[in-house]
Motif scaffolding. Structure first.
Motif, PDB file in Angstrom:
ATOM      1  N   SER A 135       7.711  16.861  -7.485  1.00  0.00           N
ATOM      2  CA  SER A 135       8.826  17.638  -6.934  1.00  0.00           C
ATOM      3  C   SER A 135       8.328  18.930  -6.299  1.00  0.00           C
ATOM      4  O   SER A 135       8.717  19.274  -5.178  1.00  0.00           O
ATOM      5  N   TYR A 136       7.449  19.641  -7.009  1.00  0.00           N
ATOM      6  CA  TYR A 136       6.985  20.921  -6.479  1.00  0.00           C
ATOM      7  C   TYR A 136       6.068  20.744  -5.269  1.00  0.00           C
ATOM      8  O   TYR A 136       6.022  21.601  -4.392  1.00  0.00           O
ATOM      9  N   ALA A 137       5.355  19.629  -5.225  1.00  0.00           N
ATOM     10  CA  ALA A 137       4.535  19.332  -4.040  1.00  0.00           C
ATOM     11  C   ALA A 137       5.422  19.252  -2.803  1.00  0.00           C
ATOM     12  O   ALA A 137       5.037  19.714  -1.716  1.00  0.00           O
ATOM     13  N   LEU A 138       6.616  18.670  -2.961  1.00  0.00           N
ATOM     14  CA  LEU A 138       7.553  18.583  -1.839  1.00  0.00           C
ATOM     15  C   LEU A 138       8.239  19.922  -1.583  1.00  0.00           C
ATOM     16  O   LEU A 138       8.591  20.227  -0.448  1.00  0.00           O
ATOM     17  N   THR A 139       8.408  20.717  -2.628  1.00  0.00           N
ATOM     18  CA  THR A 139       8.930  22.076  -2.429  1.00  0.00           C
ATOM     19  C   THR A 139       8.000  22.862  -1.518  1.00  0.00           C
ATOM     20  O   THR A 139       8.438  23.604  -0.635  1.00  0.00           O
ATOM     21  N   LEU A 162       4.680  17.387  18.888  1.00  0.00           N
ATOM     22  CA  LEU A 162       4.162  18.231  17.811  1.00  0.00           C
ATOM     23  C   LEU A 162       5.145  18.275  16.644  1.00  0.00           C
ATOM     24  O   LEU A 162       4.740  18.163  15.476  1.00  0.00           O
ATOM     25  N   TYR A 163       6.420  18.386  16.941  1.00  0.00           N
ATOM     26  CA  TYR A 163       7.434  18.460  15.894  1.00  0.00           C
ATOM     27  C   TYR A 163       7.519  17.153  15.117  1.00  0.00           C
ATOM     28  O   TYR A 163       7.676  17.150  13.890  1.00  0.00           O
ATOM     29  N   MET A 164       7.398  16.022  15.829  1.00  0.00           N
ATOM     30  CA  MET A 164       7.459  14.716  15.162  1.00  0.00           C
ATOM     31  C   MET A 164       6.271  14.525  14.220  1.00  0.00           C
ATOM     32  O   MET A 164       6.424  14.024  13.102  1.00  0.00           O
ATOM     33  N   ILE A 165       5.081  14.932  14.668  1.00  0.00           N
ATOM     34  CA  ILE A 165       3.883  14.820  13.826  1.00  0.00           C
ATOM     35  C   ILE A 165       3.998  15.759  12.632  1.00  0.00           C
ATOM     36  O   ILE A 165       3.708  15.390  11.487  1.00  0.00           O
ATOM     37  N   ASP A 166       4.437  16.972  12.910  1.00  0.00           N
ATOM     38  CA  ASP A 166       4.540  17.993  11.867  1.00  0.00           C
ATOM     39  C   ASP A 166       5.543  17.603  10.783  1.00  0.00           C
ATOM     40  O   ASP A 166       5.354  17.933   9.606  1.00  0.00           O
ATOM     41  N   ALA A 167       6.600  16.907  11.176  1.00  0.00           N
ATOM     42  CA  ALA A 167       7.628  16.484  10.216  1.00  0.00           C
ATOM     43  C   ALA A 167       7.022  15.607   9.120  1.00  0.00           C
ATOM     44  O   ALA A 167       7.417  15.696   7.944  1.00  0.00           O
ATOM     45  N   PRO A 188       0.746  14.668   3.086  1.00  0.00           N
ATOM     46  CA  PRO A 188      -0.470  15.143   2.409  1.00  0.00           C
ATOM     47  C   PRO A 188      -0.171  15.803   1.060  1.00  0.00           C
ATOM     48  O   PRO A 188      -0.949  15.650   0.113  1.00  0.00           O
ATOM     49  N   ASN A 189       0.924  16.536   0.974  1.00  0.00           N
ATOM     50  CA  ASN A 189       1.313  17.168  -0.288  1.00  0.00           C
ATOM     51  C   ASN A 189       1.527  16.129  -1.380  1.00  0.00           C
ATOM     52  O   ASN A 189       1.109  16.296  -2.526  1.00  0.00           O
ATOM     53  N   LEU A 190       2.222  15.056  -1.000  1.00  0.00           N
ATOM     54  CA  LEU A 190       2.526  13.999  -1.962  1.00  0.00           C
ATOM     55  C   LEU A 190       1.251  13.275  -2.390  1.00  0.00           C
ATOM     56  O   LEU A 190       1.091  12.937  -3.570  1.00  0.00           O
ATOM     57  N   LEU A 191       0.350  13.034  -1.454  1.00  0.00           N
ATOM     58  CA  LEU A 191      -0.930  12.400  -1.785  1.00  0.00           C
ATOM     59  C   LEU A 191      -1.754  13.286  -2.722  1.00  0.00           C
ATOM     60  O   LEU A 191      -2.384  12.793  -3.671  1.00  0.00           O
ATOM     61  N   PHE A 192      -1.721  14.585  -2.473  1.00  0.00           N
ATOM     62  CA  PHE A 192      -2.426  15.526  -3.356  1.00  0.00           C
ATOM     63  C   PHE A 192      -1.821  15.512  -4.758  1.00  0.00           C
ATOM     64  O   PHE A 192      -2.547  15.554  -5.761  1.00  0.00           O
TER      65      PHE A 192
END
Length: 207
Positions: A144-148, A172-177, A183-187
């Motif tokens: 949850s906090y990774a997504l925060t 850029l916006y589509m990639i950034d979304a 990456p946060n979730l994978l971490f």
């Protein structure tokens, strides 16, 4: 990790303070001029901006072993504020913003997935805590906090990508979304698996 969190929260607070004057040409709003007349979007935007900071600040207490052991009441209080903020305030606000997201369908899908997972992981963390399943509670809170922290990651990746490649703003916006939360979730999953592997080692050392 705490130093990185401090830097990220400081930068987010600077961005949030900039929106306090409610000017229609501040920051991100410059790219959302076509939606400013839509009341539900405008309310959702400001609700999300001013309430999400409390979820970020929770990282300073909820992962502290010292506070968990010595100040359990603080841990519970901040945890409730964090959960209510996401489940009752930011989830509906995030869904509204996802519907009106820039970047066409790819961006909308990314933000819907992000918001849905944020809600689900937080809800599961609450339910596991009530069942006294502390290990599962911690794992879902990490997710949850990774997504925060995607709020920080979104802006970081935007700077990295825009300075590293020549990309039109829409692409850029589509990639950034997607880069803002995948990456946060994978971490988070790597961190959870790492903690699982360390436990047997500690058990052997103690036996």
């Amino acid at each position: 990790m705490y130093l990185l969190l401090c830097a990220g929260v400081f930068l987010m607070l600077r961005i949030i303070i900039a929106y306090a004057d409610f000017r229609p040409d501040t920051g991100f709003l410059r790219f959302k001029q076509e939606y400013l007349h839509i009341t539900v979007w405008k309310v959702a935007f400001y609700v999300h901006v001013f309430s999400s900071v409390f979820t970020l600040l929770a990282g300073f207490t909820q992962f502290s072993d010292h506070i968990l052991k010595k100040h359990r009441n603080i841990h519970r209080l901040i945890g409730r504020i964090y959960a209510y903020d996401i489940l009752l305030i930011n989830f509906p606000a995030g869904m509204i913003m996802a519907y009106y997201a820039n970047g066409h369908l790819p961006s909308k899908i990314a933000f819907v997935i992000l918001d849905s997972l944020w809600f689900w992981f937080t809800l599961k963390a609450v339910l596991e805590a009530r069942r006294k399943n502390i290990v599962a509670h911690k794992q879902y809170m990490i997710r949850s906090y990774a997504l925060t922290c995607s709020a920080i990651a979104l802006r970081t990746w935007k700077l990295v990508l825009s300075h590293s490649f020549t990309i039109d703003p829409l692409t850029l916006y589509m990639i950034d979304a997607w880069m803002g939360f995948v990456p946060n979730l994978l971490f988070a999953e790597w961190l959870i698996r790492r903690k699982k592997k360390r436990k047997p080692v500690k058990a052997i050392a103690l036996s």
